[in-house]
Motif scaffolding. Structure first.
Motif, PDB file in Angstrom:
ATOM      1  N   HIS A   1       0.862  -1.175   0.000  1.00 28.50           N
ATOM      2  CA  HIS A   1       0.000   0.000   0.000  1.00 28.50           C
ATOM      3  C   HIS A   1       0.906   1.234   0.000  1.00 28.50           C
ATOM      4  N   PRO A   2       0.959   1.969  -1.101  1.00 29.60           N
ATOM      5  CA  PRO A   2       1.908   3.082  -1.178  1.00 29.60           C
ATOM      6  C   PRO A   2       1.594   4.240  -0.244  1.00 29.60           C
ATOM      7  N   ARG A   3       0.359   4.300   0.266  1.00 27.77           N
ATOM      8  CA  ARG A   3      -0.021   5.471   1.065  1.00 27.77           C
ATOM      9  C   ARG A   3      -0.506   5.117   2.469  1.00 27.77           C
ATOM     10  N   ALA A   4      -0.298   3.877   2.938  1.00 24.34           N
ATOM     11  CA  ALA A   4      -0.890   3.537   4.232  1.00 24.34           C
ATOM     12  C   ALA A   4      -0.148   2.425   4.961  1.00 24.34           C
ATOM     13  N   THR A   5      -0.094   2.574   6.277  1.00 28.54           N
ATOM     14  CA  THR A   5       0.243   1.472   7.174  1.00 28.54           C
ATOM     15  C   THR A   5      -1.041   0.688   7.427  1.00 28.54           C
ATOM     16  N   GLU A   6      -0.898  -0.629   7.581  1.00 27.74           N
ATOM     17  CA  GLU A   6      -2.063  -1.497   7.776  1.00 27.74           C
ATOM     18  C   GLU A   6      -1.959  -2.220   9.120  1.00 27.74           C
ATOM     19  N   ILE A   7      -3.056  -2.272   9.849  1.00 30.89           N
ATOM     20  CA  ILE A   7      -3.125  -3.067  11.064  1.00 30.89           C
ATOM     21  C   ILE A   7      -4.240  -4.089  10.883  1.00 30.89           C
ATOM     22  N   LEU A   8      -3.879  -5.368  10.943  1.00 34.20           N
ATOM     23  CA  LEU A   8      -4.787  -6.457  10.582  1.00 34.20           C
ATOM     24  C   LEU A   8      -5.159  -7.267  11.818  1.00 34.20           C
ATOM     25  N   THR A   9      -6.441  -7.616  11.921  1.00 28.07           N
ATOM     26  CA  THR A   9      -6.954  -8.455  12.999  1.00 28.07           C
ATOM     27  C   THR A   9      -7.597  -9.701  12.403  1.00 28.07           C
ATOM     28  N   VAL A  10      -7.233 -10.854  12.909  1.00 30.88           N
ATOM     29  CA  VAL A  10      -7.841 -12.103  12.449  1.00 30.88           C
ATOM     30  C   VAL A  10      -9.176 -12.293  13.166  1.00 30.88           C
ATOM     31  N   VAL A  11     -10.234 -12.447  12.375  1.00 25.61           N
ATOM     32  CA  VAL A  11     -11.581 -12.640  12.920  1.00 25.61           C
ATOM     33  C   VAL A  11     -11.915 -14.125  13.018  1.00 25.61           C
ATOM     34  N   GLU A  12     -11.507 -14.885  12.014  1.00 27.28           N
ATOM     35  CA  GLU A  12     -11.716 -16.327  12.005  1.00 27.28           C
ATOM     36  C   GLU A  12     -10.538 -17.005  11.325  1.00 27.28           C
TER      37      GLU A  12
ATOM     38  N   LEU B   1      12.751 -10.991   5.852  1.00 26.07           N
ATOM     39  CA  LEU B   1      11.378 -11.452   5.922  1.00 26.07           C
ATOM     40  C   LEU B   1      10.977 -11.615   7.385  1.00 26.07           C
ATOM     41  N   ILE B   2       9.917 -10.897   7.784  1.00 30.44           N
ATOM     42  CA  ILE B   2       9.398 -10.964   9.152  1.00 30.44           C
ATOM     43  C   ILE B   2       8.025 -11.603   9.089  1.00 30.44           C
ATOM     44  N   THR B   3       7.862 -12.773   9.718  1.00 28.75           N
ATOM     45  CA  THR B   3       6.608 -13.519   9.618  1.00 28.75           C
ATOM     46  C   THR B   3       6.073 -13.884  11.002  1.00 28.75           C
ATOM     47  N   LYS B   4       4.777 -14.183  11.030  1.00 27.87           N
ATOM     48  CA  LYS B   4       4.128 -14.570  12.283  1.00 27.87           C
ATOM     49  C   LYS B   4       2.861 -15.354  11.955  1.00 27.87           C
ATOM     50  N   THR B   5       2.579 -16.393  12.734  1.00 26.23           N
ATOM     51  CA  THR B   5       1.322 -17.117  12.614  1.00 26.23           C
ATOM     52  C   THR B   5       0.297 -16.470  13.539  1.00 26.23           C
ATOM     53  N   LEU B   6      -0.856 -16.123  12.984  1.00 25.63           N
ATOM     54  CA  LEU B   6      -1.896 -15.426  13.735  1.00 25.63           C
ATOM     55  C   LEU B   6      -3.129 -16.307  13.880  1.00 25.63           C
ATOM     56  N   ASN B   7      -3.714 -16.286  15.049  1.00 25.18           N
ATOM     57  CA  ASN B   7      -4.974 -16.964  15.313  1.00 25.18           C
ATOM     58  C   ASN B   7      -6.072 -15.934  15.596  1.00 25.18           C
ATOM     59  N   LYS B   8      -7.280 -16.405  15.773  1.00 22.43           N
ATOM     60  CA  LYS B   8      -8.421 -15.521  15.999  1.00 22.43           C
ATOM     61  C   LYS B   8      -8.131 -14.538  17.128  1.00 22.43           C
TER      62      LYS B   8
ATOM     63  N   VAL C   1       0.867  -5.650  12.333  1.00 21.26           N
ATOM     64  CA  VAL C   1       1.029  -4.380  11.615  1.00 21.26           C
ATOM     65  C   VAL C   1       1.967  -4.552  10.426  1.00 21.26           C
ATOM     66  N   PHE C   2       1.563  -3.980   9.275  1.00 21.16           N
ATOM     67  CA  PHE C   2       2.399  -3.940   8.075  1.00 21.16           C
ATOM     68  C   PHE C   2       2.759  -2.475   7.806  1.00 21.16           C
ATOM     69  N   PRO C   3       4.041  -2.099   7.943  1.00 20.38           N
ATOM     70  CA  PRO C   3       4.433  -0.701   7.749  1.00 20.38           C
ATOM     71  C   PRO C   3       4.164  -0.219   6.324  1.00 20.38           C
TER      72      PRO C   3
ATOM     73  N   VAL D   1     -11.085 -15.215   7.925  1.00 21.43           N
ATOM     74  CA  VAL D   1     -11.531 -13.837   7.714  1.00 21.43           C
ATOM     75  C   VAL D   1     -10.627 -12.913   8.522  1.00 21.43           C
ATOM     76  N   ALA D   2     -10.265 -11.791   7.910  1.00 16.27           N
ATOM     77  CA  ALA D   2      -9.490 -10.774   8.623  1.00 16.27           C
ATOM     78  C   ALA D   2     -10.068  -9.401   8.316  1.00 16.27           C
ATOM     79  N   LEU D   3      -9.941  -8.494   9.275  1.00 11.86           N
ATOM     80  CA  LEU D   3     -10.288  -7.093   9.093  1.00 11.86           C
ATOM     81  C   LEU D   3      -9.009  -6.272   9.232  1.00 11.86           C
ATOM     82  N   ALA D   4      -8.831  -5.325   8.315  1.00  6.62           N
ATOM     83  CA  ALA D   4      -7.636  -4.488   8.369  1.00  6.62           C
ATOM     84  C   ALA D   4      -8.027  -3.021   8.287  1.00  6.62           C
ATOM     85  N   ALA D   5      -7.419  -2.220   9.144  1.00  6.16           N
ATOM     86  CA  ALA D   5      -7.573  -0.765   9.093  1.00  6.16           C
ATOM     87  C   ALA D   5      -6.320  -0.179   8.465  1.00  6.16           C
ATOM     88  N   LEU D   6      -6.508   0.878   7.672  1.00  2.00           N
ATOM     89  CA  LEU D   6      -5.387   1.492   6.950  1.00  2.00           C
ATOM     90  C   LEU D   6      -5.382   3.002   7.180  1.00  2.00           C
TER      91      LEU D   6
END
Length: 215
Positions: A109-120, A136-143, A148-150, A166-171
């Motif tokens: 995303h050229p104009r935004a940082t993203e913060i993602l939450t796993v819903v399911e 490479l920075i990785t992580k396994t996420l659960n519900k 955060v993606f810079p 399902v995930a929800l992300a704010a930018l």
């Protein structure tokens, strides 16, 4: 004395520009007029007297998206195009639905940082830092997990569970933009020369042409 003062003034202006992002609004809101032909950096404000509740509302984020593409994911954006009241506020939202083992391919995303939450579900997520590290920075996420993606860095998500996810992300932009890396490189219009891509990827032009044909 004038020379040091001039230098400090230049330095202050340079630092301000370097840290600038979407500017803070100068009014309570600036609901986008999506019908105006006027082009500005953002969208023209609607007359405040004509603003309604629907300008700040959108419904449907609870509805799973139909996934009918090869990568196995589909994004449902909620940006200024869906909610005109987001204009100048510097935020947006996206729902990402994943089929079993589906991916949200490497993109940025050229104009935004993203913060993602796993819903399911369970997602493997990651991003790559810039040169020279290319780490490479990785992580396994659960519900319920958050990651955060810079801004501007290539990142991805993969559904590593057997069911849907399902995930929800704010930018941090009303219009964050999306550059899908594979699509940009192999699906540009017109095509990037196979010779250029073959040299960049250190492979044969015929292989590049075969990949371009898929995009």
């Amino acid at each position: 004395m004038a020379a040091p003062l001039l230098f400090l003034t230049f330095l202050a202006i340079t630092c301000w520009v370097a840290w600038a992002s979407e500017p803070s609004p100068l009014q309570d809101f600036c609901v986008a007029d999506l019908n105006t032909p006027v082009k500005v950096n953002g969208l023209v404000c609607k007359d405040p007297k004509l603003v309604e509740a629907k300008d700040f509302f959108w419904s449907g984020l609870n509805v799973p998206a139909a996934i009918n593409n090869p990568v196995g994911s589909q994004a449902t954006p909620v940006s200024v195009a869906q909610i005109p009241g987001l204009n100048t506020l510097g935020i947006s939202l996206v729902r990402i639905d994943f089929a079993p083992h589906g991916i949200n391919p490497p993109h940025m995303h050229p104009r935004a940082t993203e913060i993602l939450t796993v819903v399911e579900g369970t997602l493997l997520v990651g991003f790559v830092t810039s040169i020279p590290e290319n780490r490479l920075i990785t992580k396994t996420l659960n519900k319920g997990d958050v990651f955060v993606f810079p801004v501007g860095l290539v990142h991805f998500q993969q559904n590593i569970g057997n069911g849907s996810a399902v995930a929800l992300a704010a930018l941090s932009s009303q219009n964050p933009g999306v550059i899908l890396i594979a699509n940009a490189i192999f699906g540009s219009n017109p095509d990037i020369s196979t010779d250029i891509l073959a040299k960049a990827f250190q492979t044969d032009p015929a292989i590049i042409a075969n990949i371009q044909a898929k995009f």
